[in-house]
Design a protein around this motif. Structure first.
Motif, short mmCIF file in Angstrom:
data_model
loop_
_atom_site.label_atom_id
_atom_site.label_comp_id
_atom_site.label_asym_id
_atom_site.label_seq_id
_atom_site.Cartn_x
_atom_site.Cartn_y
_atom_site.Cartn_z
N ARG A 181 -0.11 5.46 -18.55
CA ARG A 181 -0.19 6.45 -17.77
C ARG A 181 0.74 6.67 -16.80
O ARG A 181 1.40 7.62 -16.21
N ALA A 182 1.18 5.39 -16.05
CA ALA A 182 2.40 5.24 -15.16
C ALA A 182 3.64 5.82 -15.83
O ALA A 182 4.42 6.47 -15.05
N ALA A 229 5.09 0.05 -8.86
CA ALA A 229 4.15 -0.68 -9.76
C ALA A 229 3.04 0.17 -10.41
O ALA A 229 2.37 -0.14 -11.32
N ASP A 230 2.95 1.36 -9.96
CA ASP A 230 2.02 2.14 -10.70
C ASP A 230 2.20 3.79 -10.54
O ASP A 230 3.18 4.07 -9.60
N SER A 231 1.11 4.40 -10.95
CA SER A 231 1.71 6.02 -11.28
C SER A 231 1.41 6.79 -9.62
O SER A 231 1.96 7.39 -9.24
N PRO A 255 0.87 -1.09 -0.06
CA PRO A 255 -0.14 0.03 -0.11
C PRO A 255 0.79 1.35 0.13
O PRO A 255 1.93 1.28 0.56
N VAL A 256 0.36 2.17 -0.67
CA VAL A 256 1.27 3.58 -0.93
C VAL A 256 1.60 4.12 0.52
O VAL A 256 2.60 4.52 0.48
N ALA A 257 0.53 4.07 1.40
CA ALA A 257 0.92 4.64 2.66
C ALA A 257 2.06 4.02 3.43
O ALA A 257 2.64 4.85 4.34
#
Length: 276
Positions: free
Chosen positions: A125-126, A87-89, A61-63
């Motif tokens: 997009r990423a 892994a993602d934007s 998780p980003v947090a």
């Protein structure tokens, strides 16, 4: 540049974990340690993988990635950062924000974007967020040929002339320098890389070794370069030393018997200590 153990330079790797130990965080920590720096880490994803391939990826998780970054930066004197798999934007955006906040002296970005199969690991997009937010902060980015093609929207180079034709577009990505890795030109006897700086480009030559055990070469090279930068070497010298280190690690890879597929390079090859 020599240093005492009391002031060993600290290098942070931000990347995914490889359960097989050959790439990702595990390769980064080995390479940073073998080249004489202290490694700390922020894990962005947990992979289930071995020498035969990747069977699952679990993004963190980003947090929690952010809390890992705050934990290490608030306590450790991090001189250089190596960034691998994001892994993602949303993760890319947050990591770029934290790099701007903490401003480490050196940043090396290995844009892990294309699987060995040729499939894109990052959505378009990423890739755009990576190009806009993170790459312009980097001292050095280290794309292989498929990754460089994805970054500029071009064809994968088939020759060193094709690599040379990408120079201006790669400069426009905004990084201080680009190390375009030629390892995918498998018909060549050498594995030559192109170091592209603002006003010059330099072909770095290295012998190609016949081995299937090359898992984690990109992670290892970018981490070694970050380590040598942290030790006070100028960019060109750090890249030269990193390439010397990875060449030796590949040349000794067959001394290890790890798994049934594409095994790792030998990070701690005989005589490796403080190769600089």
């Amino acid at each position: 540049m020599p240093h005492s153990q009391d002031n060993i330079p600290i290098v942070l790797t931000i990347a995914g974990s490889d359960s097989g130990g050959g790439a990702g965080i595990q390769a980064d920590i080995k390479a940073i340690s073998a080249t004489g720096s202290y490694a700390c880490s922020v894990i962005t994803a947990i992979t289930s993988q071995n020498t035969l391939g990747v069977s699952a990826i679990h993004p963190i998780p980003v947090a929690h990635i952010e809390s890992q970054l705050d934990a290490v930066f608030s306590d450790l004197n991090i001189v250089a950062v190596k960034v691998g798999m994001l892994a993602d934007s949303e993760i890319i955006d947050m990591v770029a924000r934290k790099i701007r906040q903490y401003q480490p002296k050196h940043l090396v970005v290995d844009p892990v974007m294309v699987a060995t199969s040729g499939d894109l690991l990052l959505k378009h997009r990423a890739i755009e967020v990576l190009k806009r937010e993170l790459l312009p902060l980097a001292d050095l980015i280290t794309p292989n040929l498929p990754e460089a093609a994805a970054l500029i929207g071009g064809q994968v180079p088939k020759s060193e002339d094709d690599m040379g034709a990408m120079i201006e577009q790669l400069r426009r990505l905004g990084a201080n320098a680009v190390l375009l890795k030629g390892g995918h030109l498998e018909s060549d006897d050498n594995s030559n890389d192109l170091l592209i700086e603002a006003k010059s480009s330099d072909l770095l030559r290295a012998r190609r070794f016949a081995t299937k055990n090359t898992h984690g070469t990109g992670c290892t090279l970018s981490s070694a370069i970050a380590s040598y930068l942290a030790q006070g070497n100028r960019l060109h010298k750090a890249v030269y030393l990193g390439k010397q280190y990875i060449s030796q690690a590949i040349s000794h890879a067959d001394e290890l018997t790890v798994g049934r597929g594409h095994g790792p390079v030998h990070h701690f090859f005989p005589g490796h200590i403080n190769v600089r």
